[in-house]
Design an enzyme around this catalytic site. Structure first.
Site, PDB file in Angstrom:
ATOM      1  N   ASP A 159       0.873  -1.172   0.000  1.00  0.00           N
ATOM      2  CA  ASP A 159       0.000   0.000   0.000  1.00  0.00           C
ATOM      3  C   ASP A 159       0.915   1.229   0.000  1.00  0.00           C
ATOM      4  OD1 ASP A 159      -2.640   0.720  -0.095  1.00  0.00           O
ATOM      5  OD2 ASP A 159      -2.940   0.726   2.059  1.00  0.00           O
ATOM      6  N   ARG A 167       3.941   2.700   3.219  1.00  0.00           N
ATOM      7  CA  ARG A 167       4.266   1.535   4.044  1.00  0.00           C
ATOM      8  C   ARG A 167       5.738   1.177   4.051  1.00  0.00           C
ATOM      9  NH1 ARG A 167      -0.240   2.501   6.453  1.00  0.00           N
ATOM     10  NH2 ARG A 167      -2.114   1.912   5.294  1.00  0.00           N
ATOM     11  N   ARG A 228      -4.478  12.199   0.085  1.00  0.00           N
ATOM     12  CA  ARG A 228      -4.212  10.991  -0.694  1.00  0.00           C
ATOM     13  C   ARG A 228      -4.763  11.117  -2.115  1.00  0.00           C
ATOM     14  NH1 ARG A 228      -6.973   6.431   2.635  1.00  0.00           N
ATOM     15  NH2 ARG A 228      -5.904   5.075   1.142  1.00  0.00           N
ATOM     16  N   LYS A 258      -8.345   3.100  -6.796  1.00  0.00           N
ATOM     17  CA  LYS A 258      -9.194   2.908  -5.617  1.00  0.00           C
ATOM     18  C   LYS A 258      -9.775   4.263  -5.174  1.00  0.00           C
ATOM     19  CE  LYS A 258      -5.314   3.121  -2.332  1.00  0.00           C
ATOM     20  NZ  LYS A 258      -4.445   2.339  -1.423  1.00  0.00           N
ATOM     21  N   HIS A 259     -10.968   4.277  -4.538  1.00  0.00           N
ATOM     22  CA  HIS A 259     -11.782   3.196  -3.999  1.00  0.00           C
ATOM     23  C   HIS A 259     -13.152   3.293  -4.663  1.00  0.00           C
ATOM     24  CE1 HIS A 259      -8.869   4.583  -0.924  1.00  0.00           C
ATOM     25  NE2 HIS A 259      -8.794   3.316  -0.525  1.00  0.00           N
ATOM     26  N   HIS A 271     -12.736   2.543   8.008  1.00  0.00           N
ATOM     27  CA  HIS A 271     -12.035   1.620   8.896  1.00  0.00           C
ATOM     28  C   HIS A 271     -12.799   1.410  10.199  1.00  0.00           C
ATOM     29  CE1 HIS A 271      -8.847   3.015   6.208  1.00  0.00           C
ATOM     30  NE2 HIS A 271      -8.288   1.842   6.426  1.00  0.00           N
ATOM     31  N   ASP A 344     -11.411  -3.757  -0.676  1.00  0.00           N
ATOM     32  CA  ASP A 344     -10.580  -3.115   0.323  1.00  0.00           C
ATOM     33  C   ASP A 344     -10.424  -4.135   1.459  1.00  0.00           C
ATOM     34  OD1 ASP A 344      -9.085  -1.270   1.742  1.00  0.00           O
ATOM     35  OD2 ASP A 344     -10.520   0.359   1.469  1.00  0.00           O
TER      36      ASP A 344
END
Length: 444
Positions: A159, A167, A228, A258-259, A271, A344
């Site tokens: 990611d 990451r 983002r 995405k998304h 989340h 996801d």
């Protein structure tokens, strides 16, 4: 998908056809009208190659790809095919490192043993899983995991969006977030940034990036997308997304938009909750759809679903990840996408509100998903999908469709018939090279 802490039927295409055709004629930018599969749009002038690494291997010819996929598919058992749908997190710094997390989650101690047991189609690496410590260590981990899957090489994913979601920081070249690139208005910078990232991922043995973000961030209170995204203008975002897809492909790495169908207009983080976005069909066509259309026309390998509810697109109340109307009716049939649809992360609260973890996996496949990312209970989810196929709830043909798409992606990126092997010395040379740092400085 974003992690800041460790825990954290058919759609009425006819109804949308007129709306999309009208809206996309003025709003889609480089996307144009309805996308027709994975054919490439007229390419922008090639961006200067920032990489100092050797060029990526050429893609196999279509005939060879098809025959290799057919041969592989014909030799797979039901359990093999179901395993191919999953992309779990495996814990540890090396393929042979023992971890209590692996033991409790998968019944075996090491990543290598988990791969041999479940034969997943891929794995995803995270710092919080102990996967990211040094360049040489990641190379050893990815090589070791590939060795544990000799029959069918793995998709090894990260990611790595850059900016907030990075990451592999601080190992890789530090590049600005998408919002910074978007503000420049220069699509060549989006392409170069993606090529730098892709080249460095490839050197580490990572062949799939869950980027670029194709959301249009029109809600300033959005707690999960924000910088983002490339911006709040669908046309500008579309151009940037298409350029980034081409940049990843320049590096020989698979990319993911995405998304879907769009996570830009929400003030809830999927989340921890289930966002509801009340865009009408017309608003969706004008605001959310264009970047995904642009990505599809640029040949994006995968599209990731969003754990969001859009009542005007599907009145069931289910998140898009579990919606046949959205993933099949809208993404497949209306936009013409025939690549891999990834969920996801399935451990996120937004997708676990109504159903158990096994049922979520089954419903995602029935909705149109091919890749089931980060199931919170892999044994339960794997068993549930196997049971659904045996009972006929998921047809054998439907299962084969997903497996074929995953194998085709691997073949297109040159990793179906033989696993790539990363070289630590080469990775050290490529990552953070002078050319890559110059690209970062040029953007900044």
């Amino acid at each position: 998908m974003v992690r800041f802490t460790r825990r954290t039927s058919r759609f009425g295409a006819v109804l949308l056809a007129g709306v999309l055709a009208t809206a996309c004629g003025t709003a889609c930018g480089t996307a144009g009208g309805s996308a027709g599969g994975r054919t490439s749009a007229p390419a922008e002038p090639p961006a200067p190659a920032p990489s100092t690494s050797s060029p990526p291997a050429s893609e196999p010819a279509p005939t060879g790809t098809a025959s290799a996929v057919d041969r592989t598919l014909a030799g797979m058992s039901l359990s093999d095919k179901v395993g191919q749908l999953f992309m779990p997190v495996l814990y540890g710094a090396s393929a042979d490192a023992s971890s209590g997390e692996n033991q409790s989650r998968y019944g075996v101690a090491t990543p290598a043993k988990a791969i041999k047991k479940y034969r997943p189609g891929g794995v995803i690496v995270f710092p919080w899983a102990g996967n990211v410590k040094s360049v040489a260590q990641i190379v050893g981990l990815t090589n070791g995991m590939q060795q544990a899957s000799p029959q069918i090489p793995l998709l090894v994913a990260a990611d790595q969006e850059n900016g907030t979601v990075s990451r592999l920081a601080p190992l890789v070249t530090k590049l600005p977030a998408a919002a910074v690139i978007g503000k420049t208005g220069d699509t060549s910078l989006a392409r170069q940034a993606a090529e730098v990232t892709g080249t460095e991922l490839r050197a580490l043995g990572i062949n799939l990036d869950f980027a670029p973000v194709a959301d249009v961030n029109i809600n300033p209170r959005n707690p999960v997308i924000g910088p983002r995204a490339y911006g709040d203008d669908p046309r500008k975002v579309s151009r940037m997304v298409a350029a980034a897809v081409r940049g990843f492909h320049d590096a020989g790495v698979a990319s993911t938009a995405k998304h879907f169908p769009g996570h830009g207009d929400t003030n809830v983080d999927s989340h921890s909750g289930l966002p509801v976005i009340k865009h009408t069909k017309s608003q969706w066509a004008k605001l959310d759809a264009p970047p995904f259309e642009a990505a599809i026309k640029a040949g994006v390998d995968a599209v990731m679903s969003a754990h969001v509810v859009m009542p005007e697109l599907d009145s069931s109340g289910d998140p898009s990840t579990l919606s046949p109307k959205i993933l099949t009716g809208l993404l497949r049939e209306r936009l013409g996408f025939d690549g891999v649809v990834s969920t996801d992360a399935l451990d996120m609260a937004g997708v676990r509100k109504k159903y158990g973890d096994g049922e979520v996996a089954v419903r995602a496949v029935l909705a149109g998903a091919d890749l089931l990312l980060m199931p919170p209970d892999l044994p339960e989810a794997h068993a549930a999908v196997v049971k659904a196929v045996k009972s006929g709830r998921i047809s054998r043909e439907r299962l084969d469709e997903s497996v074929r798409r995953l194998l085709t992606l691997k073949a297109a990126r040159g990793i179906l018939e033989s696993a790539p092997r990363a070289d630590a010395a080469e990775a050290e040379r490529v990552i953070g090279s002078a050319g890559h740092r110059r690209v970062a400085q040029r953007i900044a």
